[in-house]
Design a protein around this motif. Structure first.
Motif, mmCIF file in Angstrom:
data_model
loop_
_atom_site.group_PDB
_atom_site.id
_atom_site.type_symbol
_atom_site.label_atom_id
_atom_site.label_comp_id
_atom_site.label_asym_id
_atom_site.label_seq_id
_atom_site.Cartn_x
_atom_site.Cartn_y
_atom_site.Cartn_z
ATOM 1 N N TYR A 323 1.067 -1.281 0.032
ATOM 2 C CA TYR A 323 -0.029 -0.042 0.137
ATOM 3 C C TYR A 323 0.945 1.292 -0.088
ATOM 4 O O TYR A 323 0.596 2.367 -0.684
ATOM 5 C CB TYR A 323 -0.824 0.107 1.231
ATOM 6 C CG TYR A 323 -2.112 -1.022 1.182
ATOM 7 C CD1 TYR A 323 -2.780 -1.279 0.055
ATOM 8 C CD2 TYR A 323 -2.173 -1.890 2.105
ATOM 9 C CE1 TYR A 323 -3.890 -2.272 0.120
ATOM 10 C CE2 TYR A 323 -3.113 -3.047 2.159
ATOM 11 C CZ TYR A 323 -3.782 -3.104 1.326
ATOM 12 O OH TYR A 323 -4.910 -3.887 1.224
ATOM 13 N N ALA A 328 -1.039 4.439 -1.807
ATOM 14 C CA ALA A 328 -2.506 4.066 -1.618
ATOM 15 C C ALA A 328 -3.133 5.117 -0.947
ATOM 16 O O ALA A 328 -4.584 5.565 -0.824
ATOM 17 C CB ALA A 328 -3.025 2.806 -1.117
ATOM 18 N N PRO A 332 -5.910 6.594 -3.417
ATOM 19 C CA PRO A 332 -6.753 5.308 -3.168
ATOM 20 C C PRO A 332 -7.387 4.418 -4.349
ATOM 21 O O PRO A 332 -7.580 3.291 -4.112
ATOM 22 C CB PRO A 332 -7.895 5.758 -2.450
ATOM 23 C CG PRO A 332 -7.993 7.265 -2.754
ATOM 24 C CD PRO A 332 -6.706 7.742 -2.903
ATOM 25 N N ARG A 334 -5.803 3.577 -6.823
ATOM 26 C CA ARG A 334 -4.721 2.451 -7.347
ATOM 27 C C ARG A 334 -5.070 1.237 -6.682
ATOM 28 O O ARG A 334 -4.594 0.114 -7.282
ATOM 29 C CB ARG A 334 -3.451 3.080 -6.938
ATOM 30 C CG ARG A 334 -2.798 4.097 -7.969
ATOM 31 C CD ARG A 334 -1.432 4.473 -7.532
ATOM 32 N NE ARG A 334 -0.873 5.665 -8.377
ATOM 33 C CZ ARG A 334 0.271 6.222 -8.227
ATOM 34 N NH1 ARG A 334 1.122 5.956 -7.153
ATOM 35 N NH2 ARG A 334 0.730 7.017 -9.186
ATOM 36 N N VAL A 335 -5.601 1.337 -5.622
ATOM 37 C CA VAL A 335 -5.755 -0.279 -4.905
ATOM 38 C C VAL A 335 -6.663 -0.885 -5.857
ATOM 39 O O VAL A 335 -6.550 -2.164 -6.068
ATOM 40 C CB VAL A 335 -6.329 0.263 -3.439
ATOM 41 C CG1 VAL A 335 -6.823 -1.374 -2.833
ATOM 42 C CG2 VAL A 335 -5.687 0.773 -2.417
ATOM 43 N N TYR A 367 -7.488 -3.143 2.601
ATOM 44 C CA TYR A 367 -7.293 -1.327 2.539
ATOM 45 C C TYR A 367 -8.440 -0.665 3.112
ATOM 46 O O TYR A 367 -8.196 0.228 3.893
ATOM 47 C CB TYR A 367 -7.012 -0.886 1.040
ATOM 48 C CG TYR A 367 -6.869 0.328 0.814
ATOM 49 C CD1 TYR A 367 -5.779 1.027 1.209
ATOM 50 C CD2 TYR A 367 -8.188 1.306 0.450
ATOM 51 C CE1 TYR A 367 -5.738 2.463 1.157
ATOM 52 C CE2 TYR A 367 -7.900 2.661 0.319
ATOM 53 C CZ TYR A 367 -6.909 3.175 0.701
ATOM 54 O OH TYR A 367 -6.418 4.502 0.454
#
Length: 409
Positions: A323, A328, A332, A334-335, A367
């Motif tokens: 992460y 991330a 975020p 991209r998660v 996440y």
């Protein structure tokens, strides 16, 4: 002076596709007459104007003569005597060479209406071969219209091969190559674009890093399709079913690019191919002037996609590090992007297209659980300063991560 709607707007109207942009051709006029009517001249290479109210593009009817290399090696001839038929003759495909007047009548001197009915992508004339960009454009149209069962005419595909083998594609500007590729990545079936480029020998010129993956073997146990090039296209097909985001699709296209560097003695295994692919991605993106945010995601996908497959066996510290690597906390989105790319990689294999990829959801849910941490409370703590704040945040995130993992076992 007569004005006709031409090109993509007419084609998409006939195919019941939402018309986004309208292009017009003006017959029987010249630059001075257009300027007097309030049109603004904007064309650098040929006389194109913007309508004073609608701001849509209006171009004088013209003919073209090729004198040099590439798509810009043309001289145009635009006079009031140029006919609509002459103007339409210089266009790429018959389905793009249909005009419509203000009464709704169609002018179709090159049988574009019939080719729309027959779902055929066919060049208008032999002058097609004078513009190398058309190789990419036709491949893009094949990708865009694949869901309507359009196919490239055999003679057109043969001409595209001749053009690819002529060396003309090497004169294309990087920006134009990326523009066509990016537009293709936004289509419903972008893998068709790359398959067509491969079929007409253009892929080795436009994207040699992707072309090199064909013929590279992978272990039969994990890759029933064996060939890495085929796997890459299957992965692109799957990711395009999961997301419309072109950046994510491009990253999926590049996820195994490092396998093209695997020494022969190690085949069909590819140890370290993710890291090995990073310099290739950087080189590709630099050459085509691909935006930095797209390049970054492709690099992250190459580095991490395999780790997500094994997420259940990763240590908490290593998961948290993933992460951190993808940033991330600030990005975020991209998660989910990484999770989808890993899913596309896992399902982009013959006979495995329909498997359930639980690791991606696991990665996303983990996440979300960690993100419950109240960062503002930590930052506002007067007893913490500088590096201590970051350490505290990391420790609390790790604690939450361990709680999540315990709850799953």
């Amino acid at each position: 002076m007569k004005i006709y709607l031409v090109g993509g707007a007419v084609r998409d109207y006939l195919l019941k596709i939402n018309v986004k942009d309208k292009d017009w051709v003006v017959v029987g006029s010249d630059i001075k007459s257009m300027l007097k009517l309030g049109f603004k001249l904007v064309g650098k290479d040929f006389p194109v104007f913007l309508h004073p109210k609608t701001h849509e593009e209006y171009a004088l009817a013209r003919t073209e003569h090729k004198y040099g290399h590439g798509y810009k090696g043309f001289k145009y001839h635009a006079t009031p005597t140029i006919s609509l038929k002459e103007d339409l003759l210089r266009r790429d495909l018959t389905i793009n060479a249909i005009a419509q007047d203000n009464l709704g009548n169609f002018y179709d001197p090159y049988n574009g209406l019939q080719d729309i009915k027959n779902r055929i992508l066919k060049h208008v004339s032999s002058s097609f071969k004078e513009d190398p960009l058309r190789v990419l454009r036709v491949a893009r149209f094949a990708a865009k219209l694949n869901y309507l069962n359009f196919k490239i005419h055999d003679k057109t595909l043969k001409l595209m091969k001749i053009m690819s083998n002529s060396g003309e594609l090497s004169y294309l500007k990087p920006e134009r190559i990326w523009k066509e590729t990016y537009n293709a990545l936004q289509s419903k079936h972008p893998q068709i674009y790359f398959k067509i480029l491969k079929e007409c020998n253009a892929l080795s010129i436009i994207l040699p890093e992707i072309n090199k993956l064909y013929g590279i073997p992978a272990p039969l146990k994990w890759h029933p399709e064996i060939d890495t090039g085929i796997h890459t296209m299957l992965t692109l097909k799957i990711i395009s079913q999961l997301t419309k985001n072109a950046s994510t699709r491009f990253a999926a296209l590049c996820h195994d690019i490092g396998k093209g560097l695997t020494p022969k003695e190690l085949l069909p295994r590819h140890p370290g191919h993710g890291i090995a692919g990073i310099p290739l991605i950087k080189k590709l993106c630099k050459r085509l002037k691909i935006p930095n945010n797209i390049k970054k995601l492709a690099i992250l996908a190459a580095k991490i996609h395999d780790i997500i497959h094994d997420i259940y066996n990763q240590k908490p510290e290593d998961i948290l590090n993933i992460y951190n690597i993808i940033d991330a906390w600030r990005k975020p989105e991209r998660v989910k992007q990484i999770a989808l790319i890993s899913e596309a990689d896992a399902r982009g294999r013959l006979t495995l297209e329909l498997i359930e990829y639980k690791q991606g959801k696991y990665f996303i849910n983990m996440y979300k659980f960690i993100s419950k941490l109240n960062i503002k409370n930590i930052i506002n703590n007067i007893n913490l300063k500088g590096i201590d704040i970051n350490k505290t945040i990391q420790n609390k995130r790790l604690k939450l991560l361990k709680c999540f993992l315990k709850s799953k076992y």
